[in-house]
Design a protein around this motif. Structure first.
Motif, PDB file in Angstrom:
ATOM      1  N   HIS A 176      17.918  14.133   2.215  1.00  0.00           N
ATOM      2  CA  HIS A 176      18.469  15.383   1.664  1.00  0.00           C
ATOM      3  C   HIS A 176      19.908  15.129   1.205  1.00  0.00           C
ATOM      4  CE1 HIS A 176      19.227  19.689   1.290  1.00  0.00           C
ATOM      5  NE2 HIS A 176      20.195  19.628   2.178  1.00  0.00           N
ATOM      6  N   ASP A 196      26.137  20.197   4.507  1.00  0.00           N
ATOM      7  CA  ASP A 196      26.152  21.418   3.689  1.00  0.00           C
ATOM      8  C   ASP A 196      26.837  22.572   4.425  1.00  0.00           C
ATOM      9  OD1 ASP A 196      24.853  20.040   1.726  1.00  0.00           O
ATOM     10  OD2 ASP A 196      22.932  21.058   1.960  1.00  0.00           O
ATOM     11  N   HIS A 201      23.529  17.761   8.695  1.00  0.00           N
ATOM     12  CA  HIS A 201      24.061  17.270   7.416  1.00  0.00           C
ATOM     13  C   HIS A 201      25.301  18.067   7.068  1.00  0.00           C
ATOM     14  CE1 HIS A 201      21.430  20.571   6.189  1.00  0.00           C
ATOM     15  NE2 HIS A 201      21.972  20.592   4.992  1.00  0.00           N
ATOM     16  N   HIS A 234      20.103  16.451  -2.585  1.00  0.00           N
ATOM     17  CA  HIS A 234      21.451  16.561  -3.164  1.00  0.00           C
ATOM     18  C   HIS A 234      21.810  15.215  -3.785  1.00  0.00           C
ATOM     19  CE1 HIS A 234      22.718  20.488  -1.608  1.00  0.00           C
ATOM     20  NE2 HIS A 234      22.193  20.173  -0.456  1.00  0.00           N
ATOM     21  N   ASP A 259      26.338  25.678   4.703  1.00  0.00           N
ATOM     22  CA  ASP A 259      25.563  26.689   5.437  1.00  0.00           C
ATOM     23  C   ASP A 259      25.085  26.182   6.797  1.00  0.00           C
ATOM     24  OD1 ASP A 259      23.900  24.942   4.005  1.00  0.00           O
ATOM     25  OD2 ASP A 259      22.261  26.382   3.936  1.00  0.00           O
ATOM     26  N   HIS A 260      25.444  24.941   7.123  1.00  0.00           N
ATOM     27  CA  HIS A 260      25.136  24.377   8.444  1.00  0.00           C
ATOM     28  C   HIS A 260      26.407  24.002   9.211  1.00  0.00           C
ATOM     29  CE1 HIS A 260      20.754  23.747   7.518  1.00  0.00           C
ATOM     30  NE2 HIS A 260      21.263  23.912   6.313  1.00  0.00           N
ATOM     31  N   ASP A 288      17.749  20.098   6.806  1.00  0.00           N
ATOM     32  CA  ASP A 288      17.127  20.484   5.533  1.00  0.00           C
ATOM     33  C   ASP A 288      16.165  19.434   4.978  1.00  0.00           C
ATOM     34  OD1 ASP A 288      18.418  22.840   5.737  1.00  0.00           O
ATOM     35  OD2 ASP A 288      19.650  22.624   3.938  1.00  0.00           O
TER      36      ASP A 288
HETATM   37 ZN   LIG Z   1      21.332  21.492   3.029  1.00  0.00          ZN
END
Ligand SMILES: [Zn+2]
Length: 292
Positions: A168, A97, A95, A199, A99-100, A187
């Motif tokens: 997500h 985000d 996805h 989200h 942090d990925h 996630d």
């Molecule tokens: Zn995420």
């Protein structure tokens, strides 16, 4: 037998050593990187953001998710270099985000980057908005997934990528390794909270989450690598689905009774101290949204 016992003791000492190393390395800003082996050629690496899955193929390496920062992406590459001398040729993103995704900045130029089409759109929107946390402009997805199921063979490894619904985020991808019975969930599963995170600003959906999680747990797999936290079993995932579904059903009844969000939160026992909207709140908002 004696030899075996010595080996086990040796391992115990190694674990103790690792634990104290972790304690020392636990700087406030991030968790240390730890590499875990699942199969001869499959690893997952925690620390520095979301979990990453590493698949060592015939001539190159496939990585699922790339950590939060350039430094984190580099540390991930350093961990991979300790596993294999083969180059990373492909990254799959679960996805959009940061942090990925954002650690991709440390990755070599010209690699293949695979993402669901809505993930790419979300990254493009974040790039257009600019500011901190924007994804790396020079490492945008090079291959988008538009179908519900896409079967690929990369570096000799068979992979099935799934996107059943917005969950997500609007652009989730589930990565399934059928020969290894392993799923990288992104996630969809994060063990930091017993309830799913949705989200809404990325058009995620509670109904879509339930569909996605149910389809995912129906795959012939026994090992689920979550977006955050430790390896999950099928039973772990089933419990999460049951809990999320039960709470959603409870919220639906309370909404039908005209309860406010605060009343609903109190009634279901949602005391989550989160810096984002809880499952309860997202369910409530979806069910009370005015359609124009
Ligand atoms: Zn995420």
């Amino acid at each position: 037998m004696v030899q075996k016992r010595i080996r086990i003791m040796g391992r115990a000492f190694t674990i103790l050593g690792t634990l104290s190393a972790i304690a020392l390395a636990q700087a406030p800003q991030s968790q240390p990187f730890v590499t875990h082996q699942l199969k001869p050629n499959i690893f997952w690496i925690e620390g520095g953001g979301g979990n990453s899955t590493v698949i060592v193929g015939t001539n190159g390496v496939i990585v699922v998710d790339a950590k939060t920062t350039t430094a984190g992406g580099q540390e991930l590459l350093d961990c991979i270099a300790k596993i294999t001398a083969k180059p990373v040729t492909t990254v799959i993103l679960t996805h959009s985000d940061g942090d990925h995704v954002n650690g991709l900045a440390a990755f070599p130029a010209g690699i293949k980057i695979i993402a669901q089409e809505n993930n790419k759109k979300e990254q493009e929107a974040a790039l257009a908005a600019g500011g901190r946390g924007a994804p790396p402009a020079d490492h945008q997805p090079t291959q988008v997934i538009t179908k519900e199921k896409e079967t690929l063979t990369i570096e000799g490894e068979k992979l099935e990528l799934f996107h059943w619904a917005p969950a997500h985020t609007s652009g989730d991808l589930i990565v399934y390794l059928p020969d290894q019975k392993i799923v990288a969930t992104g996630d969809i599963i994060a063990t930091s909270n017993p309830y799913p995170r949705i989200h809404d600003e990325k058009n995620g959906s509670t109904e879509g989450w339930i569909k996605t999680a149910k389809e995912m747990v129906a795959l012939n797999a026994d090992t689920f690598i979550p977006g955050h936290g430790n390896i999950q079993t099928r039973a772990d995932i089933q419990k999460r689905i049951a809990d999320a579904e039960a709470r959603r059903a409870q919220i639906k009844e309370l909404v039908a009774q005209g309860k406010s969000l605060d009343e609903v939160k109190a009634a279901v026992g949602d005391s989550d101290k989160l810096n984002y909207k809880s499952w309860t709140q997202i369910c409530y908002e979806e069910m009370t949204r005015k359609t124009s």
